[in-house]
Design a protein around this motif. Structure first.
Motif, PDB file in Angstrom:
ATOM      1  N   PRO A 119      35.018 -20.517  35.752  1.00 50.54           N
ATOM      2  CA  PRO A 119      34.710 -19.856  37.016  1.00 50.54           C
ATOM      3  C   PRO A 119      35.897 -19.163  37.678  1.00 50.54           C
ATOM      4  N   GLY A 120      37.104 -19.700  37.511  1.00 49.79           N
ATOM      5  CA  GLY A 120      38.272 -19.040  38.090  1.00 49.79           C
ATOM      6  C   GLY A 120      38.488 -17.653  37.524  1.00 49.79           C
ATOM      7  N   SER A 121      38.301 -17.517  36.217  1.00 54.50           N
ATOM      8  CA  SER A 121      38.484 -16.206  35.581  1.00 54.50           C
ATOM      9  C   SER A 121      37.347 -15.254  35.952  1.00 54.50           C
ATOM     10  N   PHE A 122      36.110 -15.754  36.003  1.00 56.95           N
ATOM     11  CA  PHE A 122      34.973 -14.918  36.396  1.00 56.95           C
ATOM     12  C   PHE A 122      35.145 -14.415  37.823  1.00 56.95           C
ATOM     13  N   THR A 123      35.530 -15.307  38.722  1.00 59.13           N
ATOM     14  CA  THR A 123      35.690 -14.945  40.128  1.00 59.13           C
ATOM     15  C   THR A 123      36.771 -13.893  40.302  1.00 59.13           C
ATOM     16  N   SER A 152      49.325 -22.890  39.037  1.00 63.55           N
ATOM     17  CA  SER A 152      49.539 -21.695  38.199  1.00 63.55           C
ATOM     18  C   SER A 152      48.319 -20.772  38.243  1.00 63.55           C
ATOM     19  N   GLY A 153      47.141 -21.363  38.265  1.00 68.16           N
ATOM     20  CA  GLY A 153      45.938 -20.546  38.304  1.00 68.16           C
ATOM     21  C   GLY A 153      45.814 -19.760  39.597  1.00 68.16           C
ATOM     22  N   LEU A 154      46.105 -20.401  40.710  1.00 60.10           N
ATOM     23  CA  LEU A 154      46.054 -19.694  41.986  1.00 60.10           C
ATOM     24  C   LEU A 154      47.067 -18.569  42.047  1.00 60.10           C
ATOM     25  N   THR A 155      48.272 -18.842  41.560  1.00 58.36           N
ATOM     26  CA  THR A 155      49.302 -17.801  41.540  1.00 58.36           C
ATOM     27  C   THR A 155      48.852 -16.612  40.719  1.00 58.36           C
ATOM     28  N   TRP A 156      48.253 -16.876  39.553  1.00 56.12           N
ATOM     29  CA  TRP A 156      47.761 -15.804  38.685  1.00 56.12           C
ATOM     30  C   TRP A 156      46.647 -15.021  39.364  1.00 56.12           C
ATOM     31  N   ALA A 157      45.700 -15.735  40.004  1.00 58.31           N
ATOM     32  CA  ALA A 157      44.551 -15.065  40.615  1.00 58.31           C
ATOM     33  C   ALA A 157      44.971 -14.146  41.763  1.00 58.31           C
ATOM     34  N   LEU A 158      46.046 -14.510  42.469  1.00 57.16           N
ATOM     35  CA  LEU A 158      46.431 -13.772  43.667  1.00 57.16           C
ATOM     36  C   LEU A 158      47.555 -12.775  43.442  1.00 57.16           C
ATOM     37  N   ARG A 159      48.076 -12.703  42.255  1.00 52.83           N
ATOM     38  CA  ARG A 159      49.301 -11.930  42.058  1.00 52.83           C
ATOM     39  C   ARG A 159      49.087 -10.426  42.201  1.00 52.83           C
ATOM     40  N   ASN A 160      47.886  -9.932  41.998  1.00 55.49           N
ATOM     41  CA  ASN A 160      47.659  -8.482  42.051  1.00 55.49           C
ATOM     42  C   ASN A 160      46.882  -8.036  43.277  1.00 55.49           C
ATOM     43  N   VAL A 161      46.835  -8.867  44.316  1.00 57.13           N
ATOM     44  CA  VAL A 161      46.036  -8.504  45.506  1.00 57.13           C
ATOM     45  C   VAL A 161      46.931  -8.328  46.729  1.00 57.13           C
TER      46      VAL A 161
END
Length: 338
Positions: A273-277, A329-338
């Motif tokens: 779900p993290g990747s889909f979101t 690490s997942g949160l950092t990855w999800a937010l790095r391009n926003v």
């Protein structure tokens, strides 16, 4: 019952006062506001005055009052602008920003139950072992009884499918994946990309509107969001698509990139779900994807059950907890391009 009655009548001021009285008596009401939003999103009513719900945001905790206030405003005018501002706010808590990302993805792809006449190709499911436990087999039979065509895959048949449709290198990469949940996530995308259909997790049971959904849900991508909680992720445990849908093909490419560039992220962020979101948020409005609210999914289409394997390392959460993996690490990855 009192909360449900006030919600059904849309008496939100009275509901706010009632929640306050409960709170003063020591009851934890912090989870109620988002559950109410989910109920209203799933209710078959012509109009909902989401702005009238604003007072109940104060009953949530942490960064959630701001999150819920932004959500209600966006639901009122059919946008996701307020939520996007939270996502982009570097001073906000990283989890609040990701929660806003999930709600923005839902708001941008919010959909009602399908009404077209394009049928879903089939229902397919996956279990890595050739001999699943009895509770999984019992659930499988329920799906078989509701679908005109049902296809069951194990690790070997999934690998053979990938080899035939996508080549030896893809099949080899699949074989090297380190957990059954990761294999299941990757395989369902390969299968959807090639043949379409409805994928459902093996630890689930069909609800009463599944036959109707199978008759009508075959044109676009359908999935669901966790609209009953602040962390409104896009789930991949129930996904329908027509063959060769560009969203599924792009999502597959993204997941394979994630796995090649693992960066200490867990399965939730690599293929779940993290990747889909994250992917859908980055591409809001680009693809024809319909997201159903949680209450609609759970009460009408698909219900998971607490299978025994979830208490073992076959459950990715248990497996990763023992490895000491967390969400950082997942949160950092999800937010790095926003």
């Amino acid at each position: 019952m009192r909360i449900d009655h006030l919600r059904g009548k849309q008496k939100f001021s009275a509901l706010d006062r009632y929640l306050q009285r409960l709170s003063e008596k020591g009851f934890d009401v912090a989870g109620v506001p988002f559950r109410l939003v989910d109920d209203l999103l799933s209710a078959e009513v012509e109009t909902v005055d989401f702005q009238a719900l604003l007072p109940i945001a104060r009953h949530t905790v942490g960064g959630q009052p701001r999150l819920l206030t932004a959500l209600l405003g966006d639901l009122s005018d059919g946008s996701y602008d307020r939520l996007k501002r939270i996502v982009s706010d570097a001073d906000a808590h990283s989890m609040t920003r990701f929660e806003a990302m999930g709600w923005a993805a839902y708001s941008g792809h919010r959909a009602e139950f399908p009404a077209t006449e394009n049928s879903v190709m089939d229902v397919f499911q996956f279990w890595d072992h050739s001999m699943p436990p009895k509770e999984i087999l019992d659930a499988k039979q329920l799906w078989v009884s509701r679908a005109e065509e049902h296809v069951w895959y194990d690790d070997q048949s999934a690998r053979d499918f990938i080899r035939e449709g996508f080549g030896d290198a893809a099949a080899k990469a699949y074989s090297e994946l380190w957990h059954p949940a990761l294999k299941s996530d990757v395989f369902r995308l390969y299968r959807l990309a090639k043949c379409g259909g409805l994928y459902c997790d093996a630890d689930s049971k069909p609800e009463y509107r599944i036959p109707e959904f199978l008759r009508c849900g075959g044109e676009r991508v359908w999935a669901s969001s966790m609209t009953n909680v602040p962390n409104c992720v896009v789930n991949n445990w129930f996904v329908a698509a027509r063959p060769c849908h560009p969203f599924i093909e792009a999502m597959l490419e993204q997941v394979l990139r994630n796995i090649r560039d693992i960066d200490s992220r867990g399965i939730f962020w690599l293929s779940g779900p993290g990747s889909f979101t994250t992917f859908l948020y980055q591409n809001i409005g680009k693809y024809d994807v319909g997201l159903l609210p949680q209450s609609c999914l759970k009460s009408e289409l698909f219900r998971q059950f607490d299978a025994d394997y979830k208490h073992t390392e076959q459950n990715w959460r248990v497996y990763e907890h023992k490895l000491g993996l967390d969400n950082d690490s997942g949160l950092t990855w999800a937010l790095r391009n926003v």
